[in-house]
Design a protein around this motif. Structure first.
Motif, PDB file in Angstrom:
ATOM      1  N   LEU A   1      -1.437   6.624  -6.380  1.00 14.54           N
ATOM      2  CA  LEU A   1      -0.095   6.820  -5.841  1.00 14.54           C
ATOM      3  C   LEU A   1       0.913   6.245  -6.830  1.00 14.54           C
ATOM      4  CD1 LEU A   1      -0.778   5.793  -2.126  1.00 14.54           C
ATOM      5  CD2 LEU A   1      -0.723   8.091  -3.090  1.00 14.54           C
ATOM      6  N   LYS A   2       2.194   6.357  -6.512  1.00 13.29           N
ATOM      7  CA  LYS A   2       3.264   5.865  -7.391  1.00 13.29           C
ATOM      8  C   LYS A   2       3.969   4.669  -6.754  1.00 13.29           C
ATOM      9  CE  LYS A   2       3.355   9.172 -10.605  1.00 13.29           C
ATOM     10  NZ  LYS A   2       3.610   9.080 -12.002  1.00 13.29           N
ATOM     11  N   THR A   3       4.289   3.689  -7.604  1.00 11.54           N
ATOM     12  CA  THR A   3       5.057   2.534  -7.159  1.00 11.54           C
ATOM     13  C   THR A   3       6.545   2.878  -7.161  1.00 11.54           C
ATOM     14  OG1 THR A   3       5.404   1.651  -9.375  1.00 11.54           O
ATOM     15  CG2 THR A   3       3.358   0.991  -8.235  1.00 11.54           C
ATOM     16  N   ALA A   4       7.359   1.958  -6.687  1.00 11.20           N
ATOM     17  CA  ALA A   4       8.816   2.141  -6.708  1.00 11.20           C
ATOM     18  C   ALA A   4       9.336   2.232  -8.139  1.00 11.20           C
ATOM     19  CB  ALA A   4       9.502   1.003  -5.961  1.00 11.20           C
ATOM     20  N   GLU A   5       8.567   1.717  -9.093  1.00 14.75           N
ATOM     21  CA  GLU A   5       8.942   1.788 -10.514  1.00 14.75           C
ATOM     22  C   GLU A   5       8.377   3.045 -11.169  1.00 14.75           C
ATOM     23  OE1 GLU A   5       7.520  -1.104  -9.118  1.00 14.75           O
ATOM     24  OE2 GLU A   5       9.569  -1.807  -8.779  1.00 14.75           O
ATOM     25  N   ASN A   6       7.782   3.933 -10.367  1.00 10.10           N
ATOM     26  CA  ASN A   6       7.210   5.204 -10.806  1.00 10.10           C
ATOM     27  C   ASN A   6       5.945   5.024 -11.661  1.00 10.10           C
ATOM     28  OD1 ASN A   6       7.225   8.011 -10.572  1.00 10.10           O
ATOM     29  ND2 ASN A   6       8.285   8.269 -12.528  1.00 10.10           N
ATOM     30  N   ALA A   7       5.261   3.902 -11.497  1.00  8.70           N
ATOM     31  CA  ALA A   7       3.991   3.668 -12.196  1.00  8.70           C
ATOM     32  C   ALA A   7       2.844   4.124 -11.312  1.00  8.70           C
ATOM     33  CB  ALA A   7       3.841   2.187 -12.523  1.00  8.70           C
ATOM     34  N   ALA A   8       1.829   4.722 -11.928  1.00 11.84           N
ATOM     35  CA  ALA A   8       0.639   5.142 -11.186  1.00 11.84           C
ATOM     36  C   ALA A   8      -0.200   3.919 -10.853  1.00 11.84           C
ATOM     37  CB  ALA A   8      -0.163   6.132 -12.018  1.00 11.84           C
TER      38      ALA A   8
ATOM     39  N   SER B   1       4.714   6.207   2.100  1.00 12.64           N
ATOM     40  CA  SER B   1       5.460   7.315   2.705  1.00 12.64           C
ATOM     41  C   SER B   1       5.516   8.481   1.724  1.00 12.64           C
ATOM     42  CB  SER B   1       6.883   6.871   3.061  1.00 12.64           C
ATOM     43  OG  SER B   1       7.697   6.867   1.910  1.00 12.64           O
ATOM     44  N   PRO B   2       5.980   9.641   2.196  1.00 14.09           N
ATOM     45  CA  PRO B   2       6.171  10.771   1.286  1.00 14.09           C
ATOM     46  C   PRO B   2       7.422  10.647   0.414  1.00 14.09           C
ATOM     47  CG  PRO B   2       5.853  11.526   3.558  1.00 14.09           C
ATOM     48  CD  PRO B   2       6.074  10.050   3.597  1.00 14.09           C
ATOM     49  N   ASP B   3       8.198   9.573   0.560  1.00 12.83           N
ATOM     50  CA  ASP B   3       9.407   9.391  -0.241  1.00 12.83           C
ATOM     51  C   ASP B   3       9.073   9.237  -1.724  1.00 12.83           C
ATOM     52  OD1 ASP B   3      10.891   9.434   2.075  1.00 12.83           O
ATOM     53  OD2 ASP B   3      11.401   7.311   2.043  1.00 12.83           O
ATOM     54  N   THR B   4      10.018   9.631  -2.573  1.00 11.78           N
ATOM     55  CA  THR B   4       9.858   9.451  -4.015  1.00 11.78           C
ATOM     56  C   THR B   4       9.988   7.965  -4.373  1.00 11.78           C
ATOM     57  OG1 THR B   4      12.226   9.682  -4.395  1.00 11.78           O
ATOM     58  CG2 THR B   4      10.888  11.696  -4.555  1.00 11.78           C
ATOM     59  N   PRO B   5       9.529   7.575  -5.567  1.00  9.49           N
ATOM     60  CA  PRO B   5       9.691   6.186  -5.999  1.00  9.49           C
ATOM     61  C   PRO B   5      11.150   5.717  -5.941  1.00  9.49           C
ATOM     62  CG  PRO B   5       8.089   7.248  -7.393  1.00  9.49           C
ATOM     63  CD  PRO B   5       8.670   8.321  -6.505  1.00  9.49           C
ATOM     64  N   GLU B   6      12.094   6.569  -6.324  1.00  6.61           N
ATOM     65  CA  GLU B   6      13.510   6.193  -6.281  1.00  6.61           C
ATOM     66  C   GLU B   6      13.950   5.834  -4.861  1.00  6.61           C
ATOM     67  OE1 GLU B   6      12.862   9.726  -7.442  1.00  6.61           O
ATOM     68  OE2 GLU B   6      12.097   8.638  -9.159  1.00  6.61           O
ATOM     69  N   ASN B   7      13.489   6.607  -3.899  1.00  4.00           N
ATOM     70  CA  ASN B   7      13.850   6.348  -2.508  1.00  4.00           C
ATOM     71  C   ASN B   7      13.140   5.124  -1.949  1.00  4.00           C
ATOM     72  OD1 ASN B   7      15.863   8.310  -1.866  1.00  4.00           O
ATOM     73  ND2 ASN B   7      14.281   9.859  -2.091  1.00  4.00           N
TER      74      ASN B   7
ATOM     75  N   TYR C   1       7.156  -6.663   0.111  1.00  7.22           N
ATOM     76  CA  TYR C   1       5.792  -6.164  -0.059  1.00  7.22           C
ATOM     77  C   TYR C   1       5.810  -4.801  -0.759  1.00  7.22           C
ATOM     78  CZ  TYR C   1       6.982  -4.087   4.521  1.00  7.22           C
ATOM     79  OH  TYR C   1       7.602  -3.442   5.553  1.00  7.22           O
ATOM     80  N   THR C   2       4.639  -4.306  -1.094  1.00  7.36           N
ATOM     81  CA  THR C   2       4.496  -3.096  -1.909  1.00  7.36           C
ATOM     82  C   THR C   2       4.784  -1.827  -1.108  1.00  7.36           C
ATOM     83  OG1 THR C   2       2.807  -4.213  -3.231  1.00  7.36           O
ATOM     84  CG2 THR C   2       2.882  -1.811  -3.370  1.00  7.36           C
ATOM     85  N   LEU C   3       5.662  -0.981  -1.652  1.00  8.28           N
ATOM     86  CA  LEU C   3       5.905   0.359  -1.106  1.00  8.28           C
ATOM     87  C   LEU C   3       5.350   1.358  -2.121  1.00  8.28           C
ATOM     88  CD1 LEU C   3       9.605   0.121   0.173  1.00  8.28           C
ATOM     89  CD2 LEU C   3       7.494  -0.285   1.450  1.00  8.28           C
ATOM     90  N   LEU C   4       4.624   2.360  -1.623  1.00 11.43           N
ATOM     91  CA  LEU C   4       4.044   3.376  -2.494  1.00 11.43           C
ATOM     92  C   LEU C   4       4.463   4.771  -2.058  1.00 11.43           C
ATOM     93  CD1 LEU C   4       0.391   2.021  -2.881  1.00 11.43           C
ATOM     94  CD2 LEU C   4       2.296   1.775  -4.486  1.00 11.43           C
TER      95      LEU C   4
ATOM     96  N   GLY D   1       1.314  14.032  -0.581  1.00 11.42           N
ATOM     97  CA  GLY D   1       0.546  13.890   0.655  1.00 11.42           C
ATOM     98  C   GLY D   1      -0.954  13.785   0.460  1.00 11.42           C
ATOM     99  N   ASP D   2      -1.407  13.493  -0.753  1.00 10.94           N
ATOM    100  CA  ASP D   2      -2.852  13.433  -0.994  1.00 10.94           C
ATOM    101  C   ASP D   2      -3.543  12.424  -0.083  1.00 10.94           C
ATOM    102  OD1 ASP D   2      -2.576  15.338  -3.001  1.00 10.94           O
ATOM    103  OD2 ASP D   2      -2.451  13.838  -4.601  1.00 10.94           O
ATOM    104  N   LEU D   3      -3.024  11.206   0.002  1.00 12.46           N
ATOM    105  CA  LEU D   3      -3.642  10.185   0.848  1.00 12.46           C
ATOM    106  C   LEU D   3      -3.353  10.433   2.320  1.00 12.46           C
ATOM    107  CD1 LEU D   3      -5.299   7.614   1.107  1.00 12.46           C
ATOM    108  CD2 LEU D   3      -3.174   6.317   0.844  1.00 12.46           C
ATOM    109  N   ILE D   4      -2.133  10.819   2.620  1.00  8.84           N
ATOM    110  CA  ILE D   4      -1.757  11.068   4.014  1.00  8.84           C
ATOM    111  C   ILE D   4      -2.652  12.148   4.617  1.00  8.84           C
ATOM    112  CG2 ILE D   4       0.106  11.971   5.489  1.00  8.84           C
ATOM    113  CD1 ILE D   4       2.069  10.579   3.425  1.00  8.84           C
ATOM    114  N   LYS D   5      -2.896  13.205   3.864  1.00  8.51           N
ATOM    115  CA  LYS D   5      -3.784  14.271   4.344  1.00  8.51           C
ATOM    116  C   LYS D   5      -5.234  13.818   4.396  1.00  8.51           C
ATOM    117  CE  LYS D   5      -0.649  17.830   2.690  1.00  8.51           C
ATOM    118  NZ  LYS D   5      -0.361  18.816   1.646  1.00  8.51           N
TER     119      LYS D   5
END
Length: 192
Positions: free
Chosen positions: A37-44, A94-100, A112-115, A120-124
């Protein structure tokens, strides 16, 4: 005919349920899939790397646009010290982008960590995705930067050990109902 049958079953396995009541989530004792998944900093980031050092409270929320999600994230932020003292970390997805995610973290005072799981890979894979009602589709499209136009996660909390095994779960198809911090802390104390 054979090709049509194979296509039907392939689509049936990847189809997202129509409503939140129709989901088939992973169960206690099963493993959370190891997905990037992606972090808020857009890192995998690989989930197994996050899980390997600590037991985890894995929270799935609809997005930073959802007032019920924001209240839940804020309540978890207030209880974070108690949760950390019990030896757990909190990760919210959440399905939100890292920027959001950054906007949500600031607004809800989340440390705490938001990803981001915009595709939806994990959500599905967790079995908690369902087809978004029409009135939500434009909102989720904006918050996922066009990567999600069709699904929402059922708000869920999984308690996971370092091996990705699900020890506890709280899943409510009614997005207005969330596990309270008090009940979650009580559960964590009993899992020790």
């Amino acid at each position: 005919m054979l090709l049509a049958t194979i296509s039907f079953f392939a689509n049936a396995q990847t189809a997202v349920p129509k409503t939140a009541n129709d989901i088939a989530p992973l169960l206690i004792g099963e493993k959370i899939p190891d997905i990037t998944l992606k972090t808020a900093e857009n890192a995998a980031v690989q989930l197994s790397d996050l899980f390997k050092n600590k037991k985890t409270i894995l929270v799935f929320y609809r997005g930073g646009w959802c007032p019920y999600c924001n209240m839940h994230l804020s309540a978890l932020a207030e209880a974070e010290k108690q949760i950390l003292d019990l030896g757990y970390q909190i990760i919210a997805i959440s399905p939100d982008t890292p920027e959001n995610l950054k906007i949500t973290a600031e607004k809800d005072k989340v440390k705490y960590t938001l990803l981001s799981d915009s595709k939806g890979d994990l959500i599905k894979a967790a079995g908690i995705a369902f087809e978004a009602p029409e009135n939500y589709k434009s909102t989720i499209n904006v918050y996922s930067n066009g990567m999600n136009t069709s699904f929402l996660p059922v708000p869920s909390v999984f308690v996971v050990n370092a091996d990705s095994d699900i020890l506890f779960e709280y899943i409510s198809p009614d997005f207005k109902h969330r596990i309270s911090s008090e009940l979650l802390i009580s559960v964590l104390k009993n899992l020790k």
